[in-house]
Motif scaffolding. Sequence first.
Motif, PDB file in Angstrom:
ATOM      1  N   THR A  74       0.862  -1.187   0.000  1.00  0.00           N
ATOM      2  CA  THR A  74       0.000   0.000   0.000  1.00  0.00           C
ATOM      3  C   THR A  74       0.893   1.230   0.000  1.00  0.00           C
ATOM      4  O   THR A  74       2.023   1.202   0.517  1.00  0.00           O
ATOM      5  CB  THR A  74      -0.933   0.015   1.220  1.00  0.00           C
ATOM      6  OG1 THR A  74      -0.149  -0.070   2.424  1.00  0.00           O
ATOM      7  CG2 THR A  74      -1.899  -1.149   1.182  1.00  0.00           C
ATOM      8  N   TYR A  75       0.391   2.332  -0.568  1.00  0.00           N
ATOM      9  CA  TYR A  75       1.233   3.523  -0.659  1.00  0.00           C
ATOM     10  C   TYR A  75       0.367   4.773  -0.751  1.00  0.00           C
ATOM     11  O   TYR A  75      -0.769   4.750  -1.234  1.00  0.00           O
ATOM     12  CB  TYR A  75       2.183   3.431  -1.855  1.00  0.00           C
ATOM     13  CG  TYR A  75       1.511   3.139  -3.186  1.00  0.00           C
ATOM     14  CD1 TYR A  75       1.192   4.155  -4.076  1.00  0.00           C
ATOM     15  CD2 TYR A  75       1.201   1.822  -3.548  1.00  0.00           C
ATOM     16  CE1 TYR A  75       0.597   3.880  -5.288  1.00  0.00           C
ATOM     17  CE2 TYR A  75       0.601   1.538  -4.758  1.00  0.00           C
ATOM     18  CZ  TYR A  75       0.297   2.571  -5.625  1.00  0.00           C
ATOM     19  OH  TYR A  75      -0.313   2.291  -6.826  1.00  0.00           O
ATOM     20  N   GLY A  76       0.942   5.854  -0.230  1.00  0.00           N
ATOM     21  CA  GLY A  76       0.244   7.134  -0.236  1.00  0.00           C
ATOM     22  C   GLY A  76       0.984   8.151   0.610  1.00  0.00           C
ATOM     23  O   GLY A  76       2.069   7.884   1.142  1.00  0.00           O
ATOM     24  N   ARG A  77       0.367   9.328   0.791  1.00  0.00           N
ATOM     25  CA  ARG A  77       0.966  10.390   1.605  1.00  0.00           C
ATOM     26  C   ARG A  77       0.354  10.347   3.001  1.00  0.00           C
ATOM     27  O   ARG A  77      -0.856  10.469   3.151  1.00  0.00           O
ATOM     28  CB  ARG A  77       0.734  11.759   0.964  1.00  0.00           C
ATOM     29  CG  ARG A  77       1.481  11.945  -0.351  1.00  0.00           C
ATOM     30  CD  ARG A  77       1.366  13.365  -0.868  1.00  0.00           C
ATOM     31  NE  ARG A  77       2.124  13.526  -2.101  1.00  0.00           N
ATOM     32  CZ  ARG A  77       3.421  13.795  -2.151  1.00  0.00           C
ATOM     33  NH1 ARG A  77       4.085  13.942  -1.014  1.00  0.00           N
ATOM     34  NH2 ARG A  77       4.046  13.935  -3.306  1.00  0.00           N
ATOM     35  N   PRO A  78       1.205  10.193   4.014  1.00  0.00           N
ATOM     36  CA  PRO A  78       0.673  10.089   5.379  1.00  0.00           C
ATOM     37  C   PRO A  78       0.250  11.438   5.943  1.00  0.00           C
ATOM     38  O   PRO A  78       0.801  12.489   5.586  1.00  0.00           O
ATOM     39  CB  PRO A  78       1.861   9.520   6.163  1.00  0.00           C
ATOM     40  CG  PRO A  78       3.063   9.999   5.411  1.00  0.00           C
ATOM     41  CD  PRO A  78       2.662  10.040   3.962  1.00  0.00           C
ATOM     42  N   LEU A  79      -0.743  11.408   6.835  1.00  0.00           N
ATOM     43  CA  LEU A  79      -1.175  12.578   7.582  1.00  0.00           C
ATOM     44  C   LEU A  79      -0.598  12.504   8.993  1.00  0.00           C
ATOM     45  O   LEU A  79       0.005  11.517   9.390  1.00  0.00           O
ATOM     46  CB  LEU A  79      -2.713  12.636   7.624  1.00  0.00           C
ATOM     47  CG  LEU A  79      -3.412  12.717   6.253  1.00  0.00           C
ATOM     48  CD1 LEU A  79      -4.916  12.591   6.425  1.00  0.00           C
ATOM     49  CD2 LEU A  79      -3.058  14.019   5.546  1.00  0.00           C
ATOM     50  N   ASN A  80      -0.795  13.552   9.755  1.00  0.00           N
ATOM     51  CA  ASN A  80      -0.214  13.614  11.101  1.00  0.00           C
ATOM     52  C   ASN A  80      -0.777  12.562  12.048  1.00  0.00           C
ATOM     53  O   ASN A  80      -0.121  12.159  12.997  1.00  0.00           O
ATOM     54  CB  ASN A  80      -0.421  15.004  11.702  1.00  0.00           C
ATOM     55  CG  ASN A  80       0.368  16.070  10.953  1.00  0.00           C
ATOM     56  OD1 ASN A  80       1.408  15.779  10.370  1.00  0.00           O
ATOM     57  ND2 ASN A  80      -0.134  17.300  10.947  1.00  0.00           N
ATOM     58  N   ASP A  81      -1.994  12.113  11.804  1.00  0.00           N
ATOM     59  CA  ASP A  81      -2.629  11.166  12.721  1.00  0.00           C
ATOM     60  C   ASP A  81      -2.345   9.707  12.365  1.00  0.00           C
ATOM     61  O   ASP A  81      -2.948   8.798  12.921  1.00  0.00           O
ATOM     62  CB  ASP A  81      -4.145  11.393  12.751  1.00  0.00           C
ATOM     63  CG  ASP A  81      -4.767  11.321  11.365  1.00  0.00           C
ATOM     64  OD1 ASP A  81      -4.032  11.007  10.399  1.00  0.00           O
ATOM     65  OD2 ASP A  81      -5.979  11.578  11.244  1.00  0.00           O
TER      66      ASP A  81
END
Length: 297
Positions: A74-81
């Motif tokens: 899986t891949y993507g841009r992480p958020l702070n939470d």
Amino acid sequence: MKKEIIYLLALILCVSCEDVINVDLPDTEPKLIVEGLLRVDKNEEFINVEIKMKETSSYFDENQPVQVESAVITYGRPLNDGLFETLAFSSLAEKEPGTGIYIPDPDYSSDQRIRTSAAQPGVVFVLEVTYQGKYYYAQTEYAPTVPLDNLEQGDGTLFEDDDTEMIVTFTDDPEENNFYVFDFDFGEFLTVEDQFFQGQQFSFSYFYNDSLNPGQEVTVSILGATEEFYNYMDLILEQTTDTGGVFQTPIATVRGNVFDVTGLDNINIYDNVERPNDYALGYFAVVQEYSQTITIQ
């Protein structure tokens, strides 16, 4: 004739005195090995995804390929939470039965290949593997790199007259603290960081100990690396270049970033702080690569 008989008897005695020494090695629980270095060529439409799954065996036996129950990237841009802004996935399947090599599943209902356009700074890739009832998890950030400026054969030597010198030149990115892994072909690697040449053009020589023949082609690659992957490769090289012999005790067990997270409630502690022995061997990394090929003169 008498002297020849004496020599023959001495030879027989020497042969007959040879003893077989049995070495008792400790039994250890087999560990999963994940070879997951994904090299990104921005000139290609898709990332060449091939992940090898093996299992450790006894000391003198080769590690054998294994078949896992499931493997997903899986891949993507992480958020702070800890969540992801956007999330995509690629389901993997064994390339050919018994090989232990996993690629995007060609029989899935949709195209599972990962486009190179998805590999951008800040994008995080996660590998999840299920094997023999255990759940393994690895997380890495895409590591871009810079191209090679020049690659040429030198005429210098290091230790032996038949050493082959390769002179590598590249220009460091001034905006970041960068780490690099160089692949010199034939399973030879070198780790470099930009501590002393940040933002500058840098040249260095690498020497092949084995004689290379005129007309032979050599491909040299520069790979991007996170600091964690750089440290891992640095330890691997330190141990594999040790000349203490096959019975030399390793300096340390080189742990990668693939952890056994079976039963953990909070995936954010996937590095197993309180479960130090629950991990697989190997590493999962997604790195940009630039290569040049040279013909030995």
